[in-house]
Design a protein around this motif. Structure first.
Motif, short mmCIF file in Angstrom:
data_model
loop_
_atom_site.label_atom_id
_atom_site.label_comp_id
_atom_site.label_asym_id
_atom_site.label_seq_id
_atom_site.Cartn_x
_atom_site.Cartn_y
_atom_site.Cartn_z
N UNK A 1 -14.53 -2.56 21.94
CA UNK A 1 -14.16 -2.75 20.63
C UNK A 1 -15.44 -2.64 19.74
N UNK A 2 -15.34 -2.19 18.73
CA UNK A 2 -16.57 -2.38 17.56
C UNK A 2 -16.09 -2.75 16.32
N UNK B 1 -12.55 1.40 3.10
CA UNK B 1 -13.96 1.35 2.88
C UNK B 1 -14.70 0.02 2.51
N UNK C 1 -21.27 -0.63 9.44
CA UNK C 1 -22.25 -1.67 9.43
C UNK C 1 -22.21 -2.99 9.83
N UNK D 1 -11.03 0.39 18.37
CA UNK D 1 -10.76 0.47 19.85
C UNK D 1 -11.19 1.60 20.51
N UNK E 1 -7.78 3.52 18.05
CA UNK E 1 -7.08 3.07 16.80
C UNK E 1 -8.15 2.24 15.84
N UNK E 2 -7.71 2.32 14.69
CA UNK E 2 -8.73 1.56 13.83
C UNK E 2 -7.74 0.42 12.87
N UNK E 3 -8.08 -0.78 13.30
CA UNK E 3 -7.23 -1.96 12.76
C UNK E 3 -8.14 -2.16 11.43
N UNK E 4 -7.01 -2.24 10.49
CA UNK E 4 -7.32 -2.51 9.14
C UNK E 4 -7.00 -3.87 8.73
N UNK E 5 -7.91 -4.89 8.45
CA UNK E 5 -7.37 -6.37 8.41
C UNK E 5 -6.44 -6.61 7.35
N UNK F 1 -18.16 2.14 6.49
CA UNK F 1 -19.05 2.85 5.52
C UNK F 1 -18.63 4.33 5.14
N UNK G 1 -2.82 9.91 6.59
CA UNK G 1 -3.44 8.90 7.12
C UNK G 1 -4.61 8.38 6.78
N UNK H 1 0.93 -1.15 -0.09
CA UNK H 1 -0.10 -0.07 -0.18
C UNK H 1 0.82 1.42 -0.03
N UNK I 1 -5.34 5.54 4.10
CA UNK I 1 -5.49 4.32 4.73
C UNK I 1 -6.85 3.96 4.87
N UNK I 2 -7.42 4.99 5.87
CA UNK I 2 -9.05 4.61 5.91
C UNK I 2 -9.90 4.67 4.44
#
Lengths: 74, 74, 74, 74, 74, 74, 74
Positions: E27-28, E14, E44, E21, E70-74, E33, E6, E1, E9-10
């Motif tokens: 954790x959600x 999508x 969603x 976190x 933080x947002x962990x992106x798989x 979306x 930043x 990537x 990356x988000x």
């Protein structure tokens, strides 16, 4: 009292005794001399109270607005 | 003292001894040399106190404004 | 030292050793290389201390300004 | 290293391994890929550590700037 | 990537599964979306987890950016 | 009630009794006289309650917006 | 649902039942009537819940955006 904006209420309290509750559970009691839009305030003849007890005489004190919970106007 | 804005009170305290209460319950006592609109301040000949006890001599110290509860002007 | 603005004091401390107290009760000690108006700072040859004890050597470290309580200038 | 602004130090660390200390006492260790003026950062090949122990592998992670205490640059 | 900012990356995340976190240690987990510059986000098919355990199914959820660590992106 | 913006709801509550929940778990109950976009508010004939119990009569009180959780409109 | 910005998701939820989780671990459940860019929101026919239990009926309630963790849209 007729005041449409919150700062008008503070303006009406200039040179009067106010009680300021702080986020750290202290109270500062004194004569309101100045304030700004951040609610930074200056009191004179001030006293710091905690749990209903006088802790300190403060003479002139500048209080940073973001530590203030409320200002009680006598 | 006649001051309509809170920063005027700090301006009157330049080169004088002040007591700054911090949100972490420490006190910094020293001579006020500089401040800005964020209430970032610089003290000289500073001492850090905690629970009424001297903890450290600090010489010149820059204090970030958002950690300040109040500034007591002698 | 003659400085009317707080950032002047930090400017005078460039390339000198400073002690930065953080809100999490840690101290970062090192050579001040850079800072900005948010008080984001960069130290080199830095050490992290906690309760008076060396915890880590940090080489170059970027410290986010809003975690800083004070910067002691030697 | 010669850098007059804090973000220059982060810029020099792009594509290098960094250790980010968070306010919740976690550490994120990984390769710095991106950052902005809020210190929002993106790391790749990231690991989350707590109390010196690996907690999670995170691949790509976006860290919100206001949760960051410091960024240690190797 | 290849992403220099930043939010890129988000943007790449999508419609993909992310783990967010929160500062309250929840954790959600769900499909990203939408997001904005405050890092307000909408997921969603979301689930709330705490201490590794599913707490709630949340369908569509709006998360206020300032509660995100933080947002962990798989 | 038809209101597309949150402040419209507060506007409809002027001169009516409201209950304000504060972040310090106190409640201020009184007549809403003024508010601004920061949700700084002024109440008259105010009372402070804690754990369902009257703590203080406050007459006119200025409440700093950032200490407010919610305003319940009767 | 096709929404590229987070506030679109809230817009789609107008006049529908939402669950708002607050930073003080309370939940406000009600019909979303209004919100703004700070995520200040107004709910009608609202109920306050804590630990899964109904605490209060709130009729119309204004919630300050910065106390909100998330808004679950049914």
């Amino acid at each position: 009292m007729e005041s449409s904006r919150p700062l008008d209420a503070l303006n009406n309290a200039r040179d009067k005794k106010v009680i300021i509750d702080l986020k750290n559970n202290r109270q500062i009691i004194g004569t309101l001399k100045a304030f700004d839009i951040h609610i930074n305030t200056v009191l004179e003849d001030a006293e710091e109270h905690a749990e209903g007890e006088l802790k300190r005489k403060l003479s002139t004190v500048f209080i940073r607005g973001d530590t203030i919970v409320l200002i009680s106007i006598a």
